[in-house]
Design an enzyme around this catalytic site. Structure first.
Site, short mmCIF file in Angstrom:
data_model
loop_
_atom_site.label_atom_id
_atom_site.label_comp_id
_atom_site.label_asym_id
_atom_site.label_seq_id
_atom_site.Cartn_x
_atom_site.Cartn_y
_atom_site.Cartn_z
N HIS A 142 44.90 53.40 34.44
CA HIS A 142 44.42 53.94 35.72
C HIS A 142 45.38 55.02 36.21
O HIS A 142 46.57 54.79 36.34
CB HIS A 142 44.29 52.84 36.77
CG HIS A 142 43.12 51.93 36.54
ND1 HIS A 142 42.62 51.09 37.50
CD2 HIS A 142 42.32 51.76 35.44
CE1 HIS A 142 41.57 50.44 37.01
NE2 HIS A 142 41.38 50.82 35.76
N TYR B 150 41.71 49.71 47.80
CA TYR B 150 42.32 48.83 48.81
C TYR B 150 41.69 49.22 50.15
O TYR B 150 41.78 50.38 50.54
CB TYR B 150 43.83 49.06 48.87
CG TYR B 150 44.59 48.50 47.68
CD1 TYR B 150 45.19 47.26 47.72
CD2 TYR B 150 44.68 49.23 46.49
CE1 TYR B 150 45.88 46.74 46.63
CE2 TYR B 150 45.37 48.73 45.39
CZ TYR B 150 45.96 47.47 45.47
OH TYR B 150 46.63 46.97 44.40
N PRO C 76 50.12 39.63 47.36
CA PRO C 76 49.60 40.41 46.23
C PRO C 76 49.20 41.86 46.56
O PRO C 76 48.78 42.58 45.66
CB PRO C 76 48.38 39.60 45.79
CG PRO C 76 47.99 38.78 46.96
CD PRO C 76 49.23 38.52 47.74
N LYS D 1 52.46 43.27 42.71
CA LYS D 1 53.83 43.24 42.20
C LYS D 1 54.32 41.93 41.60
O LYS D 1 55.33 41.91 40.90
CB LYS D 1 54.81 43.62 43.34
CG LYS D 1 54.74 45.08 43.74
CD LYS D 1 55.30 45.97 42.65
CE LYS D 1 55.03 47.43 42.85
NZ LYS D 1 54.34 48.08 41.74
N TYR E 67 54.17 51.93 43.68
CA TYR E 67 53.03 51.24 43.08
C TYR E 67 53.14 51.24 41.55
O TYR E 67 52.87 50.23 40.90
CB TYR E 67 51.71 51.88 43.53
CG TYR E 67 50.50 51.04 43.22
CD1 TYR E 67 50.13 49.99 44.05
CD2 TYR E 67 49.73 51.28 42.08
CE1 TYR E 67 49.03 49.19 43.76
CE2 TYR E 67 48.63 50.49 41.78
CZ TYR E 67 48.29 49.46 42.63
OH TYR E 67 47.20 48.66 42.33
P1 RFL Z 1 53.59 31.04 37.00
O1 RFL Z 1 52.50 31.89 36.50
O2 RFL Z 1 53.38 30.26 38.25
O3 RFL Z 1 53.99 30.04 35.81
C1 RFL Z 1 54.87 28.95 36.01
C2 RFL Z 1 54.54 27.88 34.98
O4 RFL Z 1 55.47 26.78 35.12
C3 RFL Z 1 54.75 25.57 35.01
N1 RFL Z 1 55.52 24.50 35.69
C4 RFL Z 1 56.27 23.59 35.03
N2 RFL Z 1 56.49 23.39 33.74
C5 RFL Z 1 57.30 22.36 33.39
N3 RFL Z 1 57.89 21.53 34.31
C6 RFL Z 1 57.70 21.70 35.62
N4 RFL Z 1 58.29 20.89 36.51
C7 RFL Z 1 56.85 22.77 36.04
N5 RFL Z 1 56.44 23.22 37.25
C8 RFL Z 1 55.65 24.27 37.01
C9 RFL Z 1 53.41 25.86 35.67
O5 RFL Z 1 52.40 24.95 35.25
C10 RFL Z 1 53.15 27.28 35.19
O6 RFL Z 1 52.42 27.33 33.99
O7 RFL Z 1 54.93 31.87 37.23
P2 RFL Z 1 55.51 33.15 36.42
O8 RFL Z 1 55.45 32.92 34.93
O9 RFL Z 1 56.82 33.47 37.04
O10 RFL Z 1 54.47 34.33 36.70
C11 RFL Z 1 54.30 34.87 37.99
C12 RFL Z 1 52.88 35.39 38.17
O11 RFL Z 1 51.99 34.35 37.81
C13 RFL Z 1 52.59 35.84 39.62
O12 RFL Z 1 53.70 36.50 40.17
C14 RFL Z 1 51.38 36.80 39.70
O13 RFL Z 1 50.21 36.16 39.29
C15 RFL Z 1 51.21 37.32 41.13
N6 RFL Z 1 50.00 38.14 41.31
C16 RFL Z 1 49.98 39.47 40.92
N7 RFL Z 1 51.06 40.03 40.31
C17 RFL Z 1 51.01 41.32 39.87
O14 RFL Z 1 52.01 41.79 39.32
N8 RFL Z 1 49.89 42.10 40.01
C18 RFL Z 1 48.76 41.63 40.61
O15 RFL Z 1 47.78 42.34 40.66
C19 RFL Z 1 48.80 40.26 41.12
N9 RFL Z 1 47.71 39.73 41.70
C20 RFL Z 1 48.87 37.58 41.90
C21 RFL Z 1 47.72 38.40 42.09
C22 RFL Z 1 48.83 36.23 42.30
C23 RFL Z 1 47.69 35.71 42.88
N10 RFL Z 1 47.71 34.34 43.25
C24 RFL Z 1 46.68 33.43 42.96
C25 RFL Z 1 48.93 33.76 43.76
C26 RFL Z 1 46.58 37.90 42.66
C27 RFL Z 1 46.56 36.57 43.09
C28 RFL Z 1 45.29 36.08 43.74
C1 PHB Z 2 43.65 41.90 40.67
O1 PHB Z 2 42.90 42.63 40.00
O2 PHB Z 2 43.62 40.66 40.56
C2 PHB Z 2 44.59 42.52 41.63
C3 PHB Z 2 44.77 43.90 41.62
C4 PHB Z 2 45.62 44.49 42.54
C5 PHB Z 2 46.29 43.71 43.47
C6 PHB Z 2 46.12 42.32 43.48
C7 PHB Z 2 45.26 41.73 42.55
O3 PHB Z 2 47.09 44.31 44.39
#
Ligand code: RFL
Ligand code: PHB
Length: 408
Positions: free
Chosen positions: A75, A204, A296, A300, A394
């Site tokens: 993008h 956004y 989110p 990041k 970004y």
């Molecule tokens: P995770 O993905 O939470 O993985 C942690 C893992 O540890 C396990 N765990 C354990 N394992 C063993 N023993 C224990 N005691 C444990 N406790 C937990 C869990 O089961 C899990 O599998 O953390 P990690 O790897 O640091 O990754 C971080 C990302 O997942 C998170 O920052 C992103 O998803 C955030 N996020 C976004 N980030 C972006 O860079 N760009 C985006 O567009 C973006 N959109 C989002 C997002 C997060 C969202 N939610 C649902 C919070 C959109 C949403 C809606």
């Molecule tokens: C997504 O596609 O899940 C997404 C994209 C941008 C954001 C957050 C989530 O800032």
């Protein structure tokens, strides 16, 4: 007690844990990954969609970029709509040629899982009672239960990649850590559907009824979000109600193009800013969501997690390949510089784009704060300097170089 040995125990098989394991494995540094839930459960969590250039580069370095290069979308810009009026942020032009990659976290995780399985590096899914021990000694251990048996792993280092609710951060004594937290008075209701997205790039949308985001996974799969109150429930939202509300909040031209359909997934995520300082204690390192959460709005969270992984990976390469063990002491300090900058950007974008209603913010009525934020957004969008500032963050700031401990 079954006894095992490895260089680095990684707790958590989310994107942080799997990427760290992949990068270290390719350098001959052994890891064992422990995950609380099943691999399918990990892949069922629909999260991030946007990858910074630096994240893409690290996935390449880890040798897991093949499918992303083929199926991911580059993008060149994003749109920001302010009550229906759209401003294009030309990321490519404003940052000297940088772009972002639209490729879901689920797919990144799937690619990393496949690479680890292919290399036959040990991963234990569905473990329980994971306990890091003796983390301030030269030889920490991690104990856990797996299929009814108890295990103990002796290791050099422990990487706590176990997310916000994990055990690793709790291992640092409360008096040795400071936690900073802001909980926002709203969450995001996300919907995934096999419908053509309204736009080739993300929109956004700031709107008087609340924020909305039009995102995508491919030409045939859409991801949309709506700002909802923190206490709202998914059950309150039929697909029809979601589509009707989205249509009101996105710009009219996009609303006219909106194709609706059955949802594949719908969930609510609370919005939170959180930082734990320091990010290391003895030989235990906190990585990704275990150490910090960003709302989110700036896309990041995953990217920041990959930045932590990159720092720790480069440090551990120096430790194992050059014997520079003192180098490990710098992890928290280096990681936190980027963490705070990213926290600030995500907080700022969230404040500018969401509606606080009457809820008090920073000691003023929400409506007053809203006026300041609308003016702030107008100002940044109206000047090239303002748009450049948004674009530069970004797409992601460059990674800091890791210096050896002797050159500090
Ligand atoms: P995770 O993905 O939470 O993985 C942690 C893992 O540890 C396990 N765990 C354990 N394992 C063993 N023993 C224990 N005691 C444990 N406790 C937990 C869990 O089961 C899990 O599998 O953390 P990690 O790897 O640091 O990754 C971080 C990302 O997942 C998170 O920052 C992103 O998803 C955030 N996020 C976004 N980030 C972006 O860079 N760009 C985006 O567009 C973006 N959109 C989002 C997002 C997060 C969202 N939610 C649902 C919070 C959109 C949403 C809606
Ligand atoms: C997504 O596609 O899940 C997404 C994209 C941008 C954001 C957050 C989530 O800032």
């Amino acid at each position: 007690m079954n006894k095992l040995n490895t260089h680095v125990v990684i707790i958590g098989a989310g994107p942080s844990g799997l990427l760290l394991g992949q990068l270290l494995g390719r350098q001959g540094i052994d890891t064992i990954i422990l995950e609380r839930v099943s691999g399918d459960y990990v892949l069922g969590r629909i999260r991030a969609g946007i990858l910074e250039q630096g994240t893409v580069d690290m996935l390449r370095e880890a040798g897991v970029s093949q499918r992303m290069e083929a199926e991911g979308e580059v993008h060149h810009g994003v749109d920001i709509a302010n009550n229906g009026v759209v401003t294009h942020i030309d990321l490519h032009a404003l940052t000297g040629g940088k772009t972002v990659m639209c490729y879901g976290q689920v797919e990144v995780t799937r690619d990393l899982m496949a690479a680890r399985a292919e290399a036959s590096w040990p991963t234990y899914y569905e473990v329980s009672d994971v306990q890091p021990q003796a983390v301030t000694s030269q030889q920490p251990t991690v104990t856990f239960s797996y299929k009814g048996a108890r295990y103990q792993i002796s290791c050099d280092y422990i990487a706590g990649c176990d997310g916000y609710h994990g055990v690793s951060r709790q291992t640092i004594p409360a008096e040795k850590r400071t936690e900073h937290e802001r909980i926002y008075p709203f969450g995001w209701l996300g919907l995934l559907s096999d419908t053509p997205p309204v736009s080739a790039e993300l929109i956004y949308c700031k709107h008087a009824r609340g924020f909305a985001l039009a995102s995508r996974r491919s030409a045939t799969r859409s991801r949309y979000y709506l700002q909802v109150p923190t206490d709202d429930k998914v059950e309150n939202w039929s697909d029809d109600a979601f589509w009707a509300e989205l249509k009101r909040r996105i710009p009219p031209a996009a609303a006219a193009r909106l194709v609706t359909g059955k949802s594949i997934e719908k969930s609510i995520a609370p919005l939170r800013s959180f930082v734990c300082e320091p990010m290391q204690y003895g030989r235990l390192f906190l990585v990704g969501d275990a150490a910090h959460i960003v709302p989110p709005t700036g896309a990041k969270g995953l990217n920041l997690a990959v930045a932590d992984v990159t720092i720790l990976y480069r440090i551990l390469c120096r430790v194992y390949q050059e014997g520079d063990t003192a180098c490990a002491l710098q992890y928290s300090e280096i990681a936190l510089r980027r963490v705070w900058n990213t926290e600030r950007f995500s907080w700022w974008m969230s404040n500018m784009l969401h509606d606080y209603g009457a809820t008090e913010v920073s000691g003023m009525a929400g409506h007053t704060f809203g006026r300041f934020m609308t003016s702030e957004l107008d100002y940044y969008l109206s000047s090239e300097a303002g748009r450049t500032l948004i674009a530069e963050q970004y797409v992601g700031l460059p990674f800091e170089t890791i210096k050896g401990s002797e050159s500090k």
